[in-house]
Design a protein around this motif. Sequence first.
Motif, PDB file in Angstrom:
ATOM      1  N   ASP B 255     -19.438   0.448   6.224  1.00 41.59           N
ATOM      2  CA  ASP B 255     -17.951   0.203   6.320  1.00 41.59           C
ATOM      3  C   ASP B 255     -17.387   1.039   7.329  1.00 41.59           C
ATOM      4  N   CYS B 256     -16.835   0.566   8.221  1.00 43.56           N
ATOM      5  CA  CYS B 256     -16.235   1.256   9.270  1.00 43.56           C
ATOM      6  C   CYS B 256     -14.438   1.461   9.275  1.00 43.56           C
ATOM      7  N   LEU B 257     -14.220   0.666   7.930  1.00 43.04           N
ATOM      8  CA  LEU B 257     -12.685   0.937   7.669  1.00 43.04           C
ATOM      9  C   LEU B 257     -12.566   2.250   7.089  1.00 43.04           C
ATOM     10  N   GLY B 258     -13.300   2.647   5.948  1.00 43.71           N
ATOM     11  CA  GLY B 258     -13.009   3.665   5.480  1.00 43.71           C
ATOM     12  C   GLY B 258     -12.274   4.051   4.338  1.00 43.71           C
ATOM     13  N   GLY B 259     -11.065   3.603   4.775  1.00 43.68           N
ATOM     14  CA  GLY B 259      -9.819   3.890   3.769  1.00 43.68           C
ATOM     15  C   GLY B 259      -9.608   2.356   3.010  1.00 43.68           C
ATOM     16  N   GLY B 260      -8.867   2.348   2.047  1.00 43.14           N
ATOM     17  CA  GLY B 260      -8.700   1.449   1.076  1.00 43.14           C
ATOM     18  C   GLY B 260      -9.441   0.973  -0.011  1.00 43.14           C
ATOM     19  N   LYS B 261      -9.279  -0.331  -0.318  1.00 41.64           N
ATOM     20  CA  LYS B 261     -10.135  -0.729  -1.502  1.00 41.64           C
ATOM     21  C   LYS B 261     -11.475  -1.446  -1.052  1.00 41.64           C
ATOM     22  N   LEU B 262     -11.587  -1.975   0.128  1.00 46.52           N
ATOM     23  CA  LEU B 262     -12.815  -2.632   0.359  1.00 46.52           C
ATOM     24  C   LEU B 262     -14.092  -2.367  -0.001  1.00 46.52           C
ATOM     25  N   GLY B 263     -14.410  -0.854   0.490  1.00 46.78           N
ATOM     26  CA  GLY B 263     -15.644  -0.326   0.028  1.00 46.78           C
ATOM     27  C   GLY B 263     -16.034  -0.400  -1.408  1.00 46.78           C
ATOM     28  N   GLY B 264     -14.870  -0.149  -2.059  1.00 41.80           N
ATOM     29  CA  GLY B 264     -15.167  -0.218  -3.755  1.00 41.80           C
ATOM     30  C   GLY B 264     -15.410  -1.544  -4.125  1.00 41.80           C
ATOM     31  N   GLN B 265     -14.673  -2.535  -3.695  1.00 36.45           N
ATOM     32  CA  GLN B 265     -14.775  -4.058  -3.785  1.00 36.45           C
ATOM     33  C   GLN B 265     -16.415  -4.662  -3.577  1.00 36.45           C
ATOM     34  N   THR B 300      -6.808   4.617   8.015  1.00 39.73           N
ATOM     35  CA  THR B 300      -6.769   5.813   7.658  1.00 39.73           C
ATOM     36  C   THR B 300      -6.261   6.273   6.453  1.00 39.73           C
ATOM     37  N   SER B 301      -5.689   5.106   5.647  1.00 40.20           N
ATOM     38  CA  SER B 301      -5.296   5.202   4.201  1.00 40.20           C
ATOM     39  C   SER B 301      -6.243   6.004   3.329  1.00 40.20           C
ATOM     40  N   PRO B 302      -5.945   6.597   2.133  1.00 39.21           N
ATOM     41  CA  PRO B 302      -7.087   7.163   1.195  1.00 39.21           C
ATOM     42  C   PRO B 302      -8.008   6.177   0.950  1.00 39.21           C
ATOM     43  N   THR B 303      -9.189   6.642   0.360  1.00 38.56           N
ATOM     44  CA  THR B 303     -10.140   5.701   0.026  1.00 38.56           C
ATOM     45  C   THR B 303     -10.083   5.345  -1.370  1.00 38.56           C
ATOM     46  N   GLU B 304      -9.995   4.268  -1.944  1.00 41.72           N
ATOM     47  CA  GLU B 304      -9.838   3.942  -3.558  1.00 41.72           C
ATOM     48  C   GLU B 304     -10.778   3.219  -4.198  1.00 41.72           C
ATOM     49  N   SER B 314     -23.704   4.708  -4.777  1.00 42.57           N
ATOM     50  CA  SER B 314     -23.454   6.055  -4.145  1.00 42.57           C
ATOM     51  C   SER B 314     -22.687   5.587  -2.799  1.00 42.57           C
ATOM     52  N   ILE B 315     -21.674   6.716  -2.628  1.00 42.86           N
ATOM     53  CA  ILE B 315     -20.901   6.294  -1.263  1.00 42.86           C
ATOM     54  C   ILE B 315     -21.151   7.462  -0.377  1.00 42.86           C
ATOM     55  N   GLY B 316     -21.261   7.237   0.875  1.00 42.33           N
ATOM     56  CA  GLY B 316     -21.587   8.539   1.810  1.00 42.33           C
ATOM     57  C   GLY B 316     -21.084   8.483   3.051  1.00 42.33           C
ATOM     58  N   GLY B 317     -20.912   9.305   3.734  1.00 41.10           N
ATOM     59  CA  GLY B 317     -20.791   9.319   5.302  1.00 41.10           C
ATOM     60  C   GLY B 317     -21.967   8.783   5.984  1.00 41.10           C
ATOM     61  N   TRP B 318     -21.776   8.302   7.085  1.00 36.51           N
ATOM     62  CA  TRP B 318     -22.923   7.891   7.800  1.00 36.51           C
ATOM     63  C   TRP B 318     -22.768   8.357   9.391  1.00 36.51           C
ATOM     64  N   LEU B 319     -23.631   8.563  10.125  1.00 35.59           N
ATOM     65  CA  LEU B 319     -23.549   8.952  11.534  1.00 35.59           C
ATOM     66  C   LEU B 319     -24.987   8.736  12.144  1.00 35.59           C
ATOM     67  N   VAL B 320     -24.897   7.941  13.296  1.00 38.50           N
ATOM     68  CA  VAL B 320     -26.374   7.851  13.893  1.00 38.50           C
ATOM     69  C   VAL B 320     -27.130   9.022  14.307  1.00 38.50           C
ATOM     70  N   THR B 321     -26.271  10.048  14.953  1.00 38.79           N
ATOM     71  CA  THR B 321     -26.861  11.121  15.375  1.00 38.79           C
ATOM     72  C   THR B 321     -27.866  11.762  14.442  1.00 38.79           C
ATOM     73  N   PRO B 322     -27.332  12.216  13.025  1.00 38.23           N
ATOM     74  CA  PRO B 322     -28.414  12.800  12.254  1.00 38.23           C
ATOM     75  C   PRO B 322     -29.504  11.965  11.978  1.00 38.23           C
TER      76      PRO B 322
END
Lengths: 384, 384
Positions: B255-265, B300-304, B314-322
Amino acid sequence: MGYAKAMPVDTGRSALQIVSLVKANGELELSVASFAVPQPGPDEVLLRVEAAPINPSDLVLLLAGADATKLEASGTAERPLLTGKVPSTASLTLRLGHAVPVGNEGAGTVIEAGSSPAAQALVGKTVSVAPGSGMYAQYRVVRAEQCLPLNAGASAVDGASACINPLTALGFVETMRRERHTAIVNTAAASNLGQMLVRICLKDGIPLVNIVRSAEQVAKLREIGATHVCDSSAPTFLADLTEAIAATGATIAFDCLGGGKLGGQILSCMEAAINRKVTAYSRYGSATHKQLYIYGGLDTSPTEFVRNFGLAWSIGGWLVTPLLLTLEPARVAALKQRIATELTTTFASPHTQRVSLTEALQLKALHHYTKKATGAKYLITPNS
Amino acid sequence: MGYAKAMPVDTGRSALQIVSLVKANGELELSVASFAVPQPGPDEVLLRVEAAPINPSDLVLLLAGADATKLEASGTAERPLLTGKVPSTASLTLRLGHAVPVGNEGAGTVIEAGSSPAAQALVGKTVSVAPGSGMYAQYRVVRAEQCLPLNAGASAVDGASACINPLTALGFVETMRRERHTAIVNTAAASNLGQMLVRICLKDGIPLVNIVRSAEQVAKLREIGATHVCDSSAPTFLADLTEAIAATGATIAFDCLGGGKLGGQILSCMEAAINRKVTAYSRYGSATHKQLYIYGGLDTSPTEFVRNFGLAWSIGGWLVTPLLLTLEPARVAALKQRIATELTTTFASPHTQRVSLTEALQLKALHHYTKKATGAKYLITPNS
């Protein structure tokens, strides 16, 4: 082979248990129902259940989301019946129409055993067990390997809560070590589980940050030796938490609230504490992984967080049972042995009220033990 | 040894680059500044930068949170100066007072190289590279191992965006495989990155669920062959998403939105899809692990989220470099080789506008490329 032989039990007989039924129309029925006591299989034992606690996780199965204050009582003194309504059946599809036996854990005496050596070795012993359901019953058949044999002299009341909270607290420490963290943050830390964790961490030399929500709870934890106790009701809470995290180096947290903003605030404070030592700016935040595990849902509101802690973080569900399945059997046995040895010290679980199966379904008692804030711990004694 | 020798460069000379400065009082200054071109070390090469894209992650470093529409222009045509105000310096402590060179990635020609064989082997080649900063410059010294040499005939414009998006899309697939999932959900799927992922998954036979936010975007993805495209603006979105997840078996989402409800949905729909096949009720939800990775912050709104997907998540941050740092070097080389081979097909990155360093700091251009919704992709050509 010389194994102790169990007394024969009349397995044709019936016994009583508390069951929770959700109907397809959303009606909830709680009752004391009779059931046929099954015969233990080769690797199983038959327990006479002597003490079973009422924990928040039991209420999930018992109430299925229904409002406890709105239940209505009918039935008789011997066979009480409580009826109500669940708010939604959406996540209950698989239990609709089934009378589910309730009671996660408890303790009792092994009065019959299957043929396997492991089962026969338990005959006559007082054991603690957490099969996940059906412990609010006069009898329960469980697998021998699930049993935690109590030391001689320990009663079923001492061991009623010897599985879930003790293994959960020890599981936090196992998870911390496995994931290479060195200190822990815990929420709702004044709970019985929280106090166990304080005692474990003191004994094992693990820095622990305790989050509570009142000055009284701060005092309660200080009394048992806790060093870092942060009061979420204090105006300085976030600064206090950041200080405590900086002092301990905690990068893993266990949260039993689940809802609200606290979990995200813990991650934010971790990031702030870590960044005190970081010397180079990165738009992706610190490279130190910050972990939050949610293992409860005391706060049923949505979980909300502001992502101001970089990208090296994770929030996940946590449950002790899957964790135990990934540990070596010898490690699990060692954890259980520790619980038996420290049963009335590190792992002491005070219960303030005892009720029978039928008394547990009296509205007055139910209203009391479903109130989360009280701290009143109920114990069901099905055979007294 | 027979290595090609690079032409000598006058490293005493200065060149131009775009820098972003946040002062302690929160003032932001964007300017084109001159800098002394450094000499490459033994394992480094000196690039003449020919094309560098403007991506959302560049804007994080450039604007530091400031509102692009409120910047004020001054300076001259040759040396433009934009000034503004950042909303908070709290997370910027480590960059305060430093003129930070901007530009994550780009492509150019290796005009000088250090003494190591790996560096010398790149002399004269057109390479793509993502050092994370300083690519909005006429020259940039980078490590030889960071370079992705383009195939003969490929231009710097073709390869300007050959690192971040392609490696990110391939990184999703690597993460999916490593964590034993078999299908992917992707959000903002009509983006350039999203389209790359569609093409990769088609080629590799990986079921993919694309989430977009308009009927136009659905059509756009269908046109390039996407099978499962869910429109979050449709009233049937959650049902559509559950169907698509059930059809693909996806248990990991990016998910590249990050904020809002979509991730949880997404996690809720995964749980609903999984539970279609589950036969025994558990109050802890399904035992299938559901993974959401957040790799951007377009919202940029809070994640809910509402926790109605059990405890195996699990919900986690993800970055290609690491991620790349944890892969075998041979695997990383294979991914880069694939990008070079499929540069203008699978990994094509259309850029609609080209600007010089100074033009990039004209307000009109800046207002255009900072608008997230447009899809106008800018390319800075520092030496044209």
